[in-house]
Design a protein around this motif. Structure first.
Motif, short mmCIF file in Angstrom:
data_model
loop_
_atom_site.label_atom_id
_atom_site.label_comp_id
_atom_site.label_asym_id
_atom_site.label_seq_id
_atom_site.Cartn_x
_atom_site.Cartn_y
_atom_site.Cartn_z
N ASN A 1 0.98 -1.34 0.24
CA ASN A 1 0.22 -0.09 -0.61
C ASN A 1 1.38 1.41 0.06
O ASN A 1 0.52 2.19 0.05
CB ASN A 1 -0.89 0.50 1.09
N SER A 2 2.12 0.98 -0.14
CA SER A 2 3.11 2.40 -0.13
C SER A 2 3.49 2.63 -1.47
O SER A 2 4.12 1.59 -2.41
CB SER A 2 4.19 2.25 0.79
N SER A 3 3.94 3.84 -2.12
CA SER A 3 4.26 4.20 -3.26
C SER A 3 5.14 5.41 -3.11
O SER A 3 5.10 6.20 -1.86
CB SER A 3 3.18 4.10 -5.03
N VAL A 4 5.89 5.09 -4.33
CA VAL A 4 7.34 6.70 -4.01
C VAL A 4 6.71 7.80 -5.33
O VAL A 4 6.15 7.27 -6.55
CB VAL A 4 8.83 5.83 -4.32
N LEU A 5 7.06 9.03 -5.23
CA LEU A 5 6.39 9.27 -5.60
C LEU A 5 7.07 10.59 -5.64
O LEU A 5 8.06 11.02 -5.21
CB LEU A 5 5.03 10.08 -5.48
N VAL A 6 7.86 10.79 -6.62
CA VAL A 6 9.54 11.40 -7.34
C VAL A 6 8.36 12.83 -7.93
O VAL A 6 8.48 12.82 -9.30
CB VAL A 6 10.52 11.09 -8.13
N MET A 7 8.86 14.01 -7.84
CA MET A 7 8.27 14.68 -8.00
C MET A 7 9.68 15.88 -8.50
O MET A 7 10.50 16.51 -7.27
CB MET A 7 7.09 16.01 -7.93
N THR A 8 9.58 17.14 -9.28
CA THR A 8 9.95 18.42 -9.72
C THR A 8 9.38 19.58 -8.93
O THR A 8 8.73 19.33 -9.34
CB THR A 8 11.41 18.66 -10.62
#
Length: 312
Positions: free
Chosen positions: A32-39
């Motif tokens: 249920n965990s996700s990694v979100l990478v944003m600039t």
């Protein structure tokens, strides 16, 4: 070349550590965990994997900087509520679907954990996002006073890698900022000072890659510095010489003025001068005696009293 190799190895180590951290977080949180990478500056919409007919939806945001933020949506009342959230975090509504969480123009301050919880006819569910914000560095390339190229990757997150083409010895320094960004400064050491050195600085970063090229002329700058240095030394020597000459003449004139005067010679009083001073008196007395003797003789000759004069 050695410094460039060290920077490459350090960058790879950073990336490996970042991947290991993400992996450990995902394992601890489960599926249920996700990694979100944003600039920095980008926007994104976060959704929950909804199941069944939901009755309530809740987002809890725990940023690295700032306080806790919560957004709640009640389906039965069609009402939203939010507490202590920044202006760029809000609900976004979609036709026929529950609202989703929108992050507009994300900044470093929004980096953290985003937790979604909802209740439905099928039970309670949970979804976690780990938001990582990348800050692309600002690249600048210039020539210093010695004519060496200097490359700067300012305020990057994570720190950028700097490489030179052609590869030569270089020195790199890092400066950490309060917001978590890092400025990397690298100075290229030129091999020749007689020709123009054309160099290229390459910046490698998870948010992108950039490069700039510059031509520095070390010989011109060095010659200019030598010329200025020689002029300064010459001026100083001229001033010292002028002061020495002035001091010499001043000292010489003071010595001439302070010479002792010769003693005054007292006039010599000669015996001749005394004789000359006495002679008029002597002559006068002699004349008086002659006159007296003449009168006496005349008186005696005429048998006159001595106290009477002829013709008186």
């Amino acid at each position: 070349m050695k410094a460039g190799t060290n920077m490459t190895i350090a960058g790879k180590i950073v990336y490996v550590l970042l991947l290991l951290t993400i992996t450990m977080v995902m394992r601890s949180a489960g599926n249920n965990s996700s990694v979100l990478v944003m600039t920095v500056g980008n926007s994104s919409v976060l959704t929950c994997p909804l199941k069944g007919n939901i009755t309530m939806l809740r987002w809890t945001i725990t940023p690295k900087a700032g306080g806790l933020c919560t957004l709640v949506y009640r389906v039965d009342m069609n009402m939203t509520h939010r507490t202590t959230c920044s202006d760029n975090i809000n609900w976004t509504f979609r036709a026929g679907l529950p609202p989703a969480l929108e992050i507009r123009q994300v900044g470093i301050a929004q980096e953290g954990n985003y937790s979604c919880e909802f209740s439905s006819t099928e039970g309670n569910f949970h979804k976690m996002y780990h938001l990582t914000v990348l800050a692309p560095p600002r690249l600048s390339l210039s020539c210093d006073e010695q004519g060496s190229p200097v490359c700067e990757a300012a305020a990057g997150k994570p720190p950028a890698q700097l490489l030179w083409v052609p590869e030569r010895s270089s020195t790199a320094d890092e400066k950490c900022h309060d917001n978590g960004t890092v400025t990397v400064l690298s100075k290229f050491t030129a091999c020749s000072t007689n020709v123009t050195n054309v160099t290229t600085c390459i910046v490698s970063h998870p948010a992108g890659n950039w490069s700039q090229t510059i031509a520095c002329c070390p010989s011109e700058k060095i010659n200019t510095n030598v010329f200025l240095y020689a002029c300064s030394i010459t001026c100083v020597l001229m001033i010292i010489t002028l002061l020495a000459v002035i001091y010499y003449f001043k000292l010489h004139s003071d010595r001439s003025c302070h010479k002792t005067k010769p003693p005054e010679i007292a006039p010599i009083h000669s015996q001749q001068d005394d004789t000359m001073e006495v002679e008029p008196y002597t002559t006068y007395v002699q004349k008086e005696n002659v006159i007296y003797n003449s009168v006496s003789d005349l008186t005696v000759g005429q048998n006159l009293p001595q106290n009477l004069c002829p013709g008186t």
